[in-house]
Scaffold this active site. Structure first.
Site, PDB file in Angstrom:
ATOM      1  N   ASP A 100      -5.366   2.936   7.328  1.00 14.58           N
ATOM      2  CA  ASP A 100      -4.926   1.760   8.072  1.00 14.58           C
ATOM      3  C   ASP A 100      -5.573   1.794   9.447  1.00 14.58           C
ATOM      4  OD1 ASP A 100      -2.488  -0.365   7.537  1.00 14.58           O
ATOM      5  OD2 ASP A 100      -2.841  -0.055   9.679  1.00 14.58           O
ATOM      6  N   THR A 119      -4.486  -8.036  -2.100  1.00 13.37           N
ATOM      7  CA  THR A 119      -4.287  -8.926  -0.958  1.00 13.37           C
ATOM      8  C   THR A 119      -4.293 -10.388  -1.405  1.00 13.37           C
ATOM      9  OG1 THR A 119      -5.389  -7.342   0.504  1.00 13.37           O
ATOM     10  CG2 THR A 119      -5.196  -9.598   1.301  1.00 13.37           C
ATOM     11  N   ASN A 130      -7.298 -13.468   6.010  1.00 10.55           N
ATOM     12  CA  ASN A 130      -7.455 -12.343   5.094  1.00 10.55           C
ATOM     13  C   ASN A 130      -8.860 -12.229   4.525  1.00 10.55           C
ATOM     14  OD1 ASN A 130      -4.904 -11.475   5.570  1.00 10.55           O
ATOM     15  ND2 ASN A 130      -4.037 -12.154   3.627  1.00 10.55           N
ATOM     16  N   HIS A 159      -3.150 -16.698  -9.244  1.00 12.29           N
ATOM     17  CA  HIS A 159      -1.874 -16.089  -8.846  1.00 12.29           C
ATOM     18  C   HIS A 159      -1.215 -17.010  -7.829  1.00 12.29           C
ATOM     19  CE1 HIS A 159       1.065 -13.037  -8.032  1.00 12.29           C
ATOM     20  NE2 HIS A 159       0.655 -12.829  -6.796  1.00 12.29           N
ATOM     21  N   GLY A 208       0.807  -1.211   0.000  1.00 11.34           N
ATOM     22  CA  GLY A 208       0.000   0.000   0.000  1.00 11.34           C
ATOM     23  C   GLY A 208       0.840   1.260   0.000  1.00 11.34           C
TER      24      GLY A 208
END
Length: 325
Positions: A39, A125, A101, A181, A20
Site C-alpha cells: 500500500d 477494483t 481508479n 459487474h 485486500g
C-alpha cells in the site's frame, strides 16, 4: 490433487484496503500462498500484516506475509491482485469511480508487473470490467493472464439468494452470471441448477426475476447498510477461489471478467463470461448458447462497458487494437 505449499507460491496484493486485507487473511489461513501486502500509506500494510502474523499461533498456518510500501518486495509473484483504488460510498455507482481508479490501476499494475513479468493479474477494483481492461493495457501481458473476479462474486450472490428462497443448501446450487459487474449483469436461470435440476423448474418466473434484481443490486445493498465503504468479505472469497485455481493443478469452469476477441460477437473488451481457468490463466472462453433476449441483455451490458472504456481512452497509450462491439 496435492496442493502447493506456501513456499512454492507468492501472491502480491496491491492495495491494503478492506478487500485486500480480507483476501490476505484468507490466503494465509488457507495456506494458499506466501503473501505480500502493498500500500502507499506508510504503516498500514505493516500494521495489518503484524496483526495477521500474531494470529498464527491460533490459526496454525505456515505462510509468510509481508507488509510493504516498496514494489521491489513483490518481485517474483505468481499472482498480482489489483485491489488499489477508492471504494464506493452510498449513492455512488461503480462507474462513479471510473476516472480516479483508472489512473490508480494503470500505475500500480505497471509498477508491479515490472517486478513480476511472468505473473497472472487478478483485478478486484471497481468498476471491475473496465479496470480489468486498464490493467491489461498497463501490463503488456497476453490477455489470458489478466482477468477480473466479478463473475465468481455475482454467481455466489445469486446462489446465496436462491438458497435462502428455496431453503436448500447453497452447496447444491450452481449459478451462471454473464456480463458486466453492475446493474446490467446477466444472471442466467436456464444455466443455474440445484443438484442438476434447472432453477426454472423450481421457481416461478416472478420469483426468479426478484432474485435476479437482488443479485444485481447486492453490492449496493451492502454499501447502503454500511454507510461507508462496500463489500469485502464476499469479494475476497471470490478472488481467493480464482487464485487457488491459478496456483493449483485443477482446471475449473468459472465466470470471470476475461478478454474477448470475437467470442459472443465481442472484441477488445473485458467482460464476465464463463472460462476454463487453470494455472495457465484463461485457457478458453466458453460460449454458451443464448436465447435472443439473453443475447440482447449481454450486448446492453457490453455497450455500457464500452462507453466506460471510451471515457478513459485518453488515459491509456494507444498501443492496442481498435475497439469494437
Amino acid at each position: 490433487m496435492a496442493a502447493r505449499s506456501c513456499r512454492e507460491s507468492k501472491v502480491s496484493i496491491l492495495g491494503a484496503g478492506n478487500v485486500g486485507s480480507a483476501l490476505a487473511q484468507r490466503l494465509i489461513q488457507g495456506n494458499v500462498a506466501d503473501v505480500v501486502l502493498l500500500d502507499i500509506v506508510e504503516g498500514r500494510p505493516q500494521g495489518i500484516t503484524l496483526d495477521l502474523l500474531e494470529a498464527c499461533g491460533v490459526e496454525g498456518h505456515t505462510c509468510r506475509i509481508t507488509g510493504t510500501n516498496d514494489y521491489a518486495q513483490t518481485a517474483g509473484s505468481d499472482v498480482l491482485v489489483v485491489a488499489a483504488g477508492f471504494a464506493r460510498q452510498p449513492g455512488m455507482s461503480r462507474d462513479d469511480l471510473l476516472l480516479t481508479n483508472t489512473r490508480i490501476v494503470f500505475e500500480v499494475t505497471q509498477k508491479a508487473v515490472a517486478h513480476s513479468p511472468e505473473a497472472t493479474v487478478v483485478v478486484v477494483t471497481n468498476p471491475l470490467d473496465a479496470m480489468s481492461h486498464v490493467a491489461w493495457r498497463a501490463s503488456g501481458l497476453v490477455p489470458e493472464r489478466v482477468m477480473g473476479m466479478a463473475g465468481v462474486l455475482d454467481a455466489a450472490r445469486f446462489e446465496t439468494f436462491i438458497a435462502w428462497e428455496l431453503g436448500f443448501s447453497v452447496r447444491d446450487i450452481r449459478a451462471m452470471v454473464l456480463g458486466g459487474h453492475g446493474d446490467l449483469m446477466v444472471p442466467l436461470p436456464r444455466y443455474t441448477t440445484i443438484s442438476g435440476v434447472p432453477l426454472t423448474q423450481l421457481l416461478s418466473s416472478a420469483r426468479i426475476d426478484a432474485l435476479i434484481e437482488r443479485t444485481r443490486t447486492g453490492g449496493a445493498e451492502i454499501v447502503h447498510l454500511l454507510k461507508r465503504g462496500g463489500a469485502y468479505y464476499a469479494p475476497a472469497a471470490a478472488a481467493a477461489r480464482m487464485i487457488e485455481t491459478l496456483l493449483g493443478d485443477e482446471r475449473r469452469l468459472l465466470p470471470v471478467a476475461a478478454y474477448l476477441s470475437g467470442e459472443y460477437g465481442l472484441r477488445n473488451i473485458h467482460m464476465g463470461v464463463p472460462v476454463i481457468l487453470s494455472r495457465h490463466g484463461v485457457e478458453r472462453v466458453v460460449e454458451l448458447t443464448l436465447e435472443t433476449e439473453e443475447k440482447a441483455a449481454l450486448y446492453r451490458s457490453a455497450h455500457t462497458i464500452r462507453a466506460s472504456l471510451d471515457q478513459i481512452a485518453h488515459l491509456m497509450p494507444a498501443n492496442q487494437p481498435p475497439s469494437a462491439v
